[in-house]
Design a protein around this motif. Structure first.
Motif, short mmCIF file in Angstrom:
data_model
loop_
_atom_site.label_atom_id
_atom_site.label_comp_id
_atom_site.label_asym_id
_atom_site.label_seq_id
_atom_site.Cartn_x
_atom_site.Cartn_y
_atom_site.Cartn_z
N VAL A 184 -116.56 -12.51 -60.39
CA VAL A 184 -115.20 -13.04 -60.27
C VAL A 184 -115.22 -14.37 -59.50
O VAL A 184 -115.80 -14.35 -58.46
CB VAL A 184 -114.23 -12.14 -59.47
CG1 VAL A 184 -112.89 -12.14 -60.06
CG2 VAL A 184 -114.71 -10.77 -59.30
N SER A 185 -114.53 -15.71 -60.03
CA SER A 185 -114.34 -16.85 -59.11
C SER A 185 -113.14 -16.52 -58.25
O SER A 185 -112.06 -16.38 -58.75
CB SER A 185 -114.11 -18.14 -59.88
OG SER A 185 -113.81 -19.20 -59.12
N ILE B 17 -113.96 -7.77 -64.08
CA ILE B 17 -113.32 -9.07 -63.95
C ILE B 17 -114.39 -10.05 -63.48
O ILE B 17 -114.87 -9.97 -62.36
CB ILE B 17 -112.14 -9.04 -62.97
CG1 ILE B 17 -111.08 -8.05 -63.46
CG2 ILE B 17 -111.54 -10.42 -62.80
CD1 ILE B 17 -109.89 -7.90 -62.54
N ASP B 18 -114.74 -10.98 -64.36
CA ASP B 18 -115.90 -11.85 -64.16
C ASP B 18 -115.43 -13.29 -63.95
O ASP B 18 -114.84 -13.89 -64.84
CB ASP B 18 -116.80 -11.74 -65.40
CG ASP B 18 -118.02 -12.62 -65.32
OD1 ASP B 18 -118.13 -13.43 -64.39
OD2 ASP B 18 -118.88 -12.52 -66.22
N GLN B 19 -115.71 -13.82 -62.78
CA GLN B 19 -115.32 -15.18 -62.45
C GLN B 19 -116.48 -16.16 -62.50
O GLN B 19 -116.29 -17.34 -62.24
CB GLN B 19 -114.70 -15.22 -61.05
CG GLN B 19 -113.39 -14.48 -60.90
CD GLN B 19 -112.24 -15.22 -61.53
OE1 GLN B 19 -112.10 -15.21 -62.74
NE2 GLN B 19 -111.43 -15.85 -60.72
N GLY C 136 -117.22 -14.63 -57.80
CA GLY C 136 -117.88 -13.34 -57.87
C GLY C 136 -117.46 -12.51 -59.04
O GLY C 136 -117.00 -13.01 -60.07
N GLU C 137 -117.57 -11.18 -58.87
CA GLU C 137 -117.21 -10.23 -59.93
C GLU C 137 -116.67 -8.96 -59.28
O GLU C 137 -117.13 -8.54 -58.22
CB GLU C 137 -118.44 -9.91 -60.78
CG GLU C 137 -118.18 -8.85 -61.84
CD GLU C 137 -119.43 -8.54 -62.65
OE1 GLU C 137 -119.86 -7.39 -62.63
OE2 GLU C 137 -119.98 -9.45 -63.29
N PHE C 138 -115.69 -8.35 -59.95
CA PHE C 138 -115.12 -7.10 -59.45
C PHE C 138 -115.10 -6.10 -60.59
O PHE C 138 -114.43 -6.32 -61.60
CB PHE C 138 -113.70 -7.32 -58.91
CG PHE C 138 -113.19 -6.19 -58.08
CD1 PHE C 138 -113.41 -6.16 -56.71
CD2 PHE C 138 -112.51 -5.12 -58.65
CE1 PHE C 138 -112.94 -5.12 -55.92
CE2 PHE C 138 -112.04 -4.07 -57.89
CZ PHE C 138 -112.25 -4.07 -56.51
N ASP C 139 -115.84 -5.02 -60.42
CA ASP C 139 -115.97 -4.00 -61.47
C ASP C 139 -115.27 -2.72 -61.05
O ASP C 139 -115.47 -2.23 -59.93
CB ASP C 139 -117.44 -3.68 -61.75
CG ASP C 139 -118.24 -4.88 -62.21
OD1 ASP C 139 -117.63 -5.95 -62.38
OD2 ASP C 139 -119.45 -4.74 -62.40
N THR C 140 -114.48 -2.17 -61.95
CA THR C 140 -113.89 -0.85 -61.78
C THR C 140 -114.65 0.09 -62.70
O THR C 140 -114.62 -0.07 -63.92
CB THR C 140 -112.40 -0.85 -62.17
OG1 THR C 140 -111.72 -1.84 -61.40
CG2 THR C 140 -111.77 0.51 -61.91
N GLU C 141 -115.34 1.05 -62.13
CA GLU C 141 -116.18 1.94 -62.92
C GLU C 141 -115.87 3.38 -62.53
O GLU C 141 -116.45 3.94 -61.61
CB GLU C 141 -117.66 1.63 -62.69
CG GLU C 141 -118.61 2.40 -63.60
CD GLU C 141 -120.04 1.89 -63.48
OE1 GLU C 141 -120.95 2.69 -63.81
OE2 GLU C 141 -120.24 0.74 -63.10
N PHE D 227 -119.43 -10.92 -54.32
CA PHE D 227 -118.76 -12.16 -53.95
C PHE D 227 -119.78 -13.16 -53.41
O PHE D 227 -120.64 -12.83 -52.60
CB PHE D 227 -117.73 -11.90 -52.84
CG PHE D 227 -116.61 -10.97 -53.22
CD1 PHE D 227 -116.06 -11.00 -54.49
CD2 PHE D 227 -116.11 -10.07 -52.30
CE1 PHE D 227 -115.04 -10.14 -54.84
CE2 PHE D 227 -115.07 -9.21 -52.63
CZ PHE D 227 -114.53 -9.25 -53.90
N HIS D 228 -119.66 -14.41 -53.86
CA HIS D 228 -120.41 -15.50 -53.25
C HIS D 228 -119.60 -15.98 -52.05
O HIS D 228 -118.43 -16.33 -52.19
CB HIS D 228 -120.62 -16.63 -54.24
CG HIS D 228 -121.40 -16.23 -55.46
ND1 HIS D 228 -122.73 -15.84 -55.40
CD2 HIS D 228 -121.05 -16.13 -56.76
CE1 HIS D 228 -123.15 -15.54 -56.61
NE2 HIS D 228 -122.15 -15.69 -57.45
N VAL D 229 -120.21 -15.98 -50.87
CA VAL D 229 -119.49 -16.32 -49.65
C VAL D 229 -120.28 -17.37 -48.87
O VAL D 229 -121.49 -17.54 -49.05
CB VAL D 229 -119.27 -15.07 -48.77
CG1 VAL D 229 -118.40 -14.05 -49.49
CG2 VAL D 229 -120.60 -14.43 -48.37
N ASN D 230 -119.57 -18.08 -47.99
CA ASN D 230 -120.23 -19.05 -47.12
C ASN D 230 -119.43 -19.19 -45.84
O ASN D 230 -118.25 -18.84 -45.78
CB ASN D 230 -120.38 -20.40 -47.81
CG ASN D 230 -119.06 -21.15 -47.95
OD1 ASN D 230 -118.55 -21.74 -46.99
ND2 ASN D 230 -118.48 -21.10 -49.16
#
Length: 285
Positions: A3-4, A83-85, A237-242, A250-253
């Motif tokens: 997910v972005s 959900i793919d950003q 990043g990306e958020f998956d519901t499974e 998440f890409h973080v800084n």
């Protein structure tokens, strides 16, 4: 996976509530948003389900039918919503899998359009794990990908709400089934046991935060809020519901740099602390 980052059935009822959007930092490059009207997705009698989004969640029309493909089998597949950003710089990519039971998803896409989104059907792939319905989403107002965490969560819950509407058999397979499905899952996950948090360097300028935990309404927004409250920026990043689980990457800084080890520990400890008590007022907004 990526997910972005920046409804309910009538038997459960719906109520309106004003909430404040996240203001700590821009999520995926834009400021957070809010609509004038706020509709809670699931007004259960249980106080732990009193989460509401700062947007109105549209629901599929009760009279519309999405191509009637819902074969009954002994084993109900595990629903998955991704959900793919990361994979497309210009659009938010959504993938929905529910064995071979999903139809054309026309009403789901219509409900997403009611959120002010443009939805383009990309493709359908059938493999051993089922039918993968993938499509791209942009904001109608800008033509760009969705970056606000509240709207990303609204997209996720809209999709799950419509999945439960057309495939009530999925209710027992989804954590959301307890919130607004026809039946709650028979298996309940222990948050402490289920939650796994990992932070790895992803180059000199950012780190990769991976979180796996029990799913619930509002989780995506809460995860971003917890991280940004520590002044750590969430890029994408990306958020998956499974099924009963949610898996986030998440890409973080921190100030444009990868997280040093002490800050990684602060982030991990904060997430564990809030995730083990997700149903209190302090953990949502």
């Amino acid at each position: 996976m990526a997910v972005s980052m920046a409804s309910c059935g009538s038997t459960l009822g719906v109520y309106t509530k004003l909430v404040q959007p996240i203001n700590k930092t821009a999520f995926f490059g834009s400021s957070s948003f809010g609509f004038d009207h706020v509709k809670n997705l699931c007004n259960s009698t249980k106080p732990r389900l009193s989460y509401s989004l700062s947007t109105m969640i549209p629901k599929a029309s009760a009279t519309a039918i999405e191509d009637g493909n819902s074969q009954e089998t002994d084993v109900v597949p595990t629903p998955k919503v991704i959900i793919d950003q990361d994979s497309d710089p210009n659009a938010t990519v959504v993938e929905i899998t529910f064995g071979d039971r999903l139809g054309a998803l026309l009403d789901t896409m219509s409900a997403l359009k009611n959120l002010g989104l443009n939805v383009v059907k990309a493709n359908v792939v059938l493999d051993s794990s089922g039918k993968h319905n993938t499509f791209s989403i942009t904001k109608a107002s800008t033509g760009r990908k969705v970056e606000e965490p509240e709207l990303l969560e609204a997209i996720r819950l809209t999709i799950i709400s419509n999945l439960l509407e057309y495939h009530p058999e999925s209710s027992g397979q989804l954590a959301m089934g307890e919130a607004f499905g026809v039946e709650a899952p028979k298996t309940k996950l222990d948050v402490d046991i289920t939650t796994r948090i990992r932070i790895d360097d992803d180059g000199p300028d950012r780190s990769l935060l991976s979180v796996e935990t029990a799913d619930r309404p509002g989780l995506l927004v809460d995860l971003v809020k917890i991280v940004t409250d520590i002044n750590v920026a969430v890029e994408s990043g990306e958020f998956d519901t499974e099924g009963l689980l949610a898996k986030a990457k998440f890409h973080v800084n921190y100030k444009g740099k990868a997280l040093i080890k002490p800050l990684q520990q602060v982030v991990a400890n904060s997430l564990r602390y809030f995730l083990r008590r997700p149903w209190t007022d302090e953990s949502s907004f």
